[in-house]
Scaffold this active site. Structure first.
Site, PDB file in Angstrom:
ATOM      1  N   PHE A 156      -7.349  -7.499  -1.807  1.00  0.00           N
ATOM      2  CA  PHE A 156      -6.923  -8.828  -2.264  1.00  0.00           C
ATOM      3  C   PHE A 156      -8.040  -9.856  -2.262  1.00  0.00           C
ATOM      4  CE2 PHE A 156      -6.645  -9.265   2.368  1.00  0.00           C
ATOM      5  CZ  PHE A 156      -7.159 -10.530   2.567  1.00  0.00           C
ATOM      6  N   LYS A 180      -5.606   0.254  -9.406  1.00  0.00           N
ATOM      7  CA  LYS A 180      -4.486  -0.212  -8.589  1.00  0.00           C
ATOM      8  C   LYS A 180      -4.938  -1.462  -7.838  1.00  0.00           C
ATOM      9  CE  LYS A 180      -2.527  -0.466  -5.097  1.00  0.00           C
ATOM     10  NZ  LYS A 180      -1.967  -1.706  -4.432  1.00  0.00           N
ATOM     11  N   GLU A 183      -1.228  -5.702  -4.400  1.00  0.00           N
ATOM     12  CA  GLU A 183       0.046  -6.307  -4.789  1.00  0.00           C
ATOM     13  C   GLU A 183       0.100  -7.792  -4.417  1.00  0.00           C
ATOM     14  OE1 GLU A 183       0.499  -4.820  -0.593  1.00  0.00           O
ATOM     15  OE2 GLU A 183      -0.461  -4.144  -2.441  1.00  0.00           O
ATOM     16  N   SER A 233      -9.185  -1.717   4.394  1.00  0.00           N
ATOM     17  CA  SER A 233      -9.330  -1.591   5.843  1.00  0.00           C
ATOM     18  C   SER A 233      -9.889  -0.225   6.222  1.00  0.00           C
ATOM     19  CB  SER A 233      -7.970  -1.795   6.521  1.00  0.00           C
ATOM     20  OG  SER A 233      -7.096  -0.712   6.223  1.00  0.00           O
ATOM     21  N   CYS A 288     -15.846  -8.891   3.471  1.00  0.00           N
ATOM     22  CA  CYS A 288     -16.452  -7.892   4.355  1.00  0.00           C
ATOM     23  C   CYS A 288     -17.897  -8.221   4.685  1.00  0.00           C
ATOM     24  CB  CYS A 288     -16.352  -6.493   3.731  1.00  0.00           C
ATOM     25  SG  CYS A 288     -17.299  -6.316   2.204  1.00  0.00           S
ATOM     26  N   GLU A 413     -12.663  -6.562  14.020  1.00  0.00           N
ATOM     27  CA  GLU A 413     -12.618  -7.342  12.788  1.00  0.00           C
ATOM     28  C   GLU A 413     -11.410  -8.266  12.792  1.00  0.00           C
ATOM     29  OE1 GLU A 413     -13.240  -6.572   8.053  1.00  0.00           O
ATOM     30  OE2 GLU A 413     -11.823  -5.255   9.073  1.00  0.00           O
TER      31      GLU A 413
END
Length: 542
Positions: A156, A180, A183, A233, A288, A413
C-alpha cells in the site's frame, strides 16, 4: 460487503482482457481514506477462479506480445511514460486520497515510478546480448527471452512507484503481467490500467486482480505463472518465497526493514538534522527505506574513546550530540499534519495507528524518554470532536531516547513516524547494534571524513548504504533490494534496474560452428586448410 450496500461508491473491479470484470465472489471491501476513515470506493475480493481467468488471459496474449520486437514494446512504454507525465497531478491526488501522502510526496511517488518506465524504454540498448568468437569457427552468443506470465504483488505504501518497479521492465522484455495491488489502495492502479490501454498495451498483456490473501495464494500457486515478485512484510515475503521454491518458480520477495543512521561529531549538524527528519518522518515513516534508529557516537575509532572517557572529552561529545538532537526535535516538531507540501499525512489505517502507539507506550514503560510525542495529534483530534479530517489516522512525529539497545522499538519494524535514538560508546558498539539486527535493507553514516565513511560502509550489514544520504535509494540502472540472508530479502535478484532484467528473462546461450561447404569435386579450395586446432573445442568431437 456487497456493492448494493453503498451504491454511491465507485466499484473497483478486476481488469481482465482489457475489461472491468466483477469478481465471481460478488464480495467487496470498503476502501477507507486514511484522511477521514470514510469509504471512498469498494474493491472486489477475488478468488482462485478470478485469478485463473486473469492468468489465462495473460497466457493467451503472450504469443503475440512476445513476438513483437523489444523496440516495438519499448515504443508503447514511451507513450505510457508521456501519458503518466500528462496525468501526474490526477494520479498524485488519487495517491493522496487513498494513501494519505502529502501532495509533494504523492507527486514524487508518480515521478519515481515513471523514472523506471523511462529506464524500461532503454532496454533495447541496455538488454542486448553478447556475441563472441570463442575458438576456431565457433561463435557463442546469448539472447534474452521472456519468461511468460509473471505475477507482481505490491503493497500500500507507494501505490504507483512500487508497481512500476516491475511492470514496465517485465513488459518490455516480452512478459505478460498479472498485477495484484493492495486492497487498501486500489484506485491508483485502476486508473493506471486505463493509461496503459491508451498507450497501446493490448488487452490481456496486463491484467489486474483485486483482493486479499486468497488472490495472492492463487497467483503464487497457479501453474501458468512462471515468476512472482512480492513487496510487503517479512513473514509474508518468506512464505511467498518458500511456496515459489517448492513449485520451482522464480521469486524475488522483499520484506521489512529497520534502517540505521550513524552520526559522528564531524558531521554537518544542520544538514544532518534536516536529512534525519526527512528520512524518518517523510511519508509518515511508511516506507521500507525510512530511518528508524539514530545512533550517536564519537568520531574516534578507538573503543576506549567512549563517552565515559575524560571529563572534557565527555562534555564535548555530549555537547554536539545535544545540539544535533535539539535540531532534530525542533525540525520534527515543526511538521504540521495535512496533505499540503511539507506536511505529514496520516498512517494507512487504525490497525497501524494502534501498533505504532503500542510500541511507544511499551518503550516509555521500559524506561525510554519520549522527547517528542506524536500521540498528541490523536489527543487533539479527540478534543476537537469527529468532523471531517479529524477522524483520520493521524500520528505525529515521535522521537524516543533509549537507555537500552534491547528495547523492542529499537529492534523491530514499527512502520510509522517514530525515531529511536541511542548513544553508543564506540564505533564498535554502533556497528554491533546495526549488525545484530535481523533486517538488512539500508544504513547511513553522517560524517565529513572519507576514511570514517569507508570504515562504516565496509562494515554495515545492509545492501543499500548512504553517506550523508538518509534515504539511499539506488536509481536506475542500479537495482533495489535488501541483503540476502536477512529478513529484508528472500528469493532471487533485485527488483529494479539490471537485477530486474536478469529476473524477468531467460538467458539463452547459442553456440554455432560454420564450415565452408566443399566444391563439387570435394575440394574446398583450401578455405578450411590451416585452421588452427583448438584443443579446448569439443564441438563435433568424440
Amino acid at each position: 460487503m456487497s456493492p448494493a450496500s453503498n451504491k454511491s461508491l465507485k466499484l473497483i473491479q478486476n481488469v481482465i482482457s482489457g475489461k472491468a470484470i466483477p469478481s465471481s465472489t460478488g464480495n467487496y471491501l470498503p476502501v477507507l481514506s486514511p484522511l477521514t476513515n470514510e469509504p471512498i470506493a469498494s474493491v472486489a475480493l477475488s478468488n482462485a477462479s478470478d485469478v485463473s481467468s486473469a492468468v489465462t488471459s495473460a497466457k493467451e496474449a503472450f504469443s503475440s506480445w512476445s513476438s513483437l520486437t523489444m523496440k516495438s514494446r519499448a515504443a508503447i512504454m514511451l507513450k505510457f511514460h508521456s501519458l503518466v507525465e500528462n496525468h501526474q497531478q490526477e494520479l498524485a491526488e488519487l495517491i493522496s486520497l487513498e494513501n494519505g501522502k502529502n501532495i509533494t510526496e504523492a507527486l514524487a511517488d508518480v515521478a519515481k515510478g515513471n523514472e523506471t518506465v523511462e529506464y524500461a524504454c532503454s532496454l533495447p540498448q541496455v538488454a542486448q546480448g553478447k556475441n563472441l568468437k570463442v575458438s576456431s569457427q565457433v561463435f557463442c552468443r546469448d539472447e534474452r527471452t521472456p519468461l511468460g506470465v509473471v505475477a507482481s504483488i505490491v503493497p500500500f505504501n507507494f501505490p504507483f512507484m512500487v508497481p512500476m518497479w516491475t511492470l514496465p521492465i517485465a513488459l518490455v522484455l516480452g512478459n505478460c503481467v498479472v498485477l495484484k495491488p493492495s486492497e487498501k489502495v486500489p484506485l491508483t492502479m485502476y486508473r493506471t490500467m486505463e493509461l496503459l490501454a491508451e498507450a497501446g498495451v493490448p488487452p490481456g498483456v496486463v491484467n489486474l486482480v483485486q483482493g486479499q490473501k486468497e488472490a495472492v495464494s492463487a497467483l503464487v500457486a497457479h501453474p501458468d505463472v512462471s515468476a512472482v515478485t512480492f513487496v510487503g512484510s517479512s513473514p509474508v515475503a518468506k512464505l511467498v518465497k518458500e511456496q515459489c521454491q517448492a513449485l520451482h518458480k522464480k521469486c524475488t520477495a522483499l520484506g521489512g526493514a529497520k534502517n540505521h543512521l550513524v552520526a559522528l561529531s564531524d558531521c554537518d549538524l544542520e544538514e544532518t538534522a534536516r536529512d534525519i527528519v526527512v528520512s524518518s518522518m517523510g511519508c509518515a515513516g511508511q516506507r521500507c527505506m525510512a530511518a528508524s534508529v539514530l545512533i550517536l557516537v564519537s568520531s574516534s575509532s578507538s573503543s576506549s574513546s567512549s563517552l565515559g572517557g575524560g571529563g572534557g572529552e565527555q562534555e564535548e561529545e555530549e555537547q554536539w550530540q545535544k545540539v544535533l538532537l535539539e535540531k532534530v526535535i525542533e525540525k520534527a516538531k515543526a511538521i504540521a499534519r495535512g496533505t499540503g507540501p511539507g506536511q505529514m499525512g496520516p498512517v494507512i489505517d487504525t490497525a497501524s495507528l494502534n501498533k505504532i502507539q503500542t510500541y511507544i507506550q511499551q518503550a516509555q514503560e521500559g524506561g525510554a524518554d519520549v522527547l517528542l510525542d506524536g500521540r498528541s495529534w490523536q489527543k487533539q483530534q479527540q478534543k476537537q470532536g469527529n468532523n471531517g479530517q479529524e477522524e483520520g489516522n493521524w500520528m505525529g512525529p515521535t522521537i524516543l531516547y533509549h537507555h537500552s539497545r534491547n528495547d523492542a522499538a529499537i529492534k523491530e519494524e514499527i512502520f510509522g513516524p517514530v525515531l529511536s535514538v541511542y548513544r553508543a560508546s564506540s564505533w564498535e558498539e554502533a556497528m554491533d547494534v546495526e549488525n545484530s539486527n535481523p533486517f538488512g535493507n539500508a544504513a547511513c553514516i553522517y560524517t565529513s571524513n572519507g576514511a570514517c565513511a569507508d570504515w562504516f560502509t565496509q562494515r554495515f550489514r545492509a545492501a543499500m548504504l548512504g553517506v550523508n544520504v538518509g534515504i539511499p535509494v539506488p536509481r536506475e540502472p542500479f537495482s533495489f533490494g535488501g541483503l540476502y540472508g536477512t529478513l529484508s530479502k528472500y528469493g532471487e535478484m533485485d527488483i529494479t534496474g539490471d537485477g530486474a532484467i536478469e529476473f524477468f528473462s531467460n538467458r539463452i546461450k547459442v553456440t554455432t560452428k560454420w564450415i565452408l561447404p566443399p566444391k563439387n569435386d570435394g575440394n574446398d579450395g583450401g578455405m578450411n586448410k590451416g585452421v588452427a586446432v583448438d584443443k579446448a573445442n569439443f564441438a563435433g568431437t568424440m
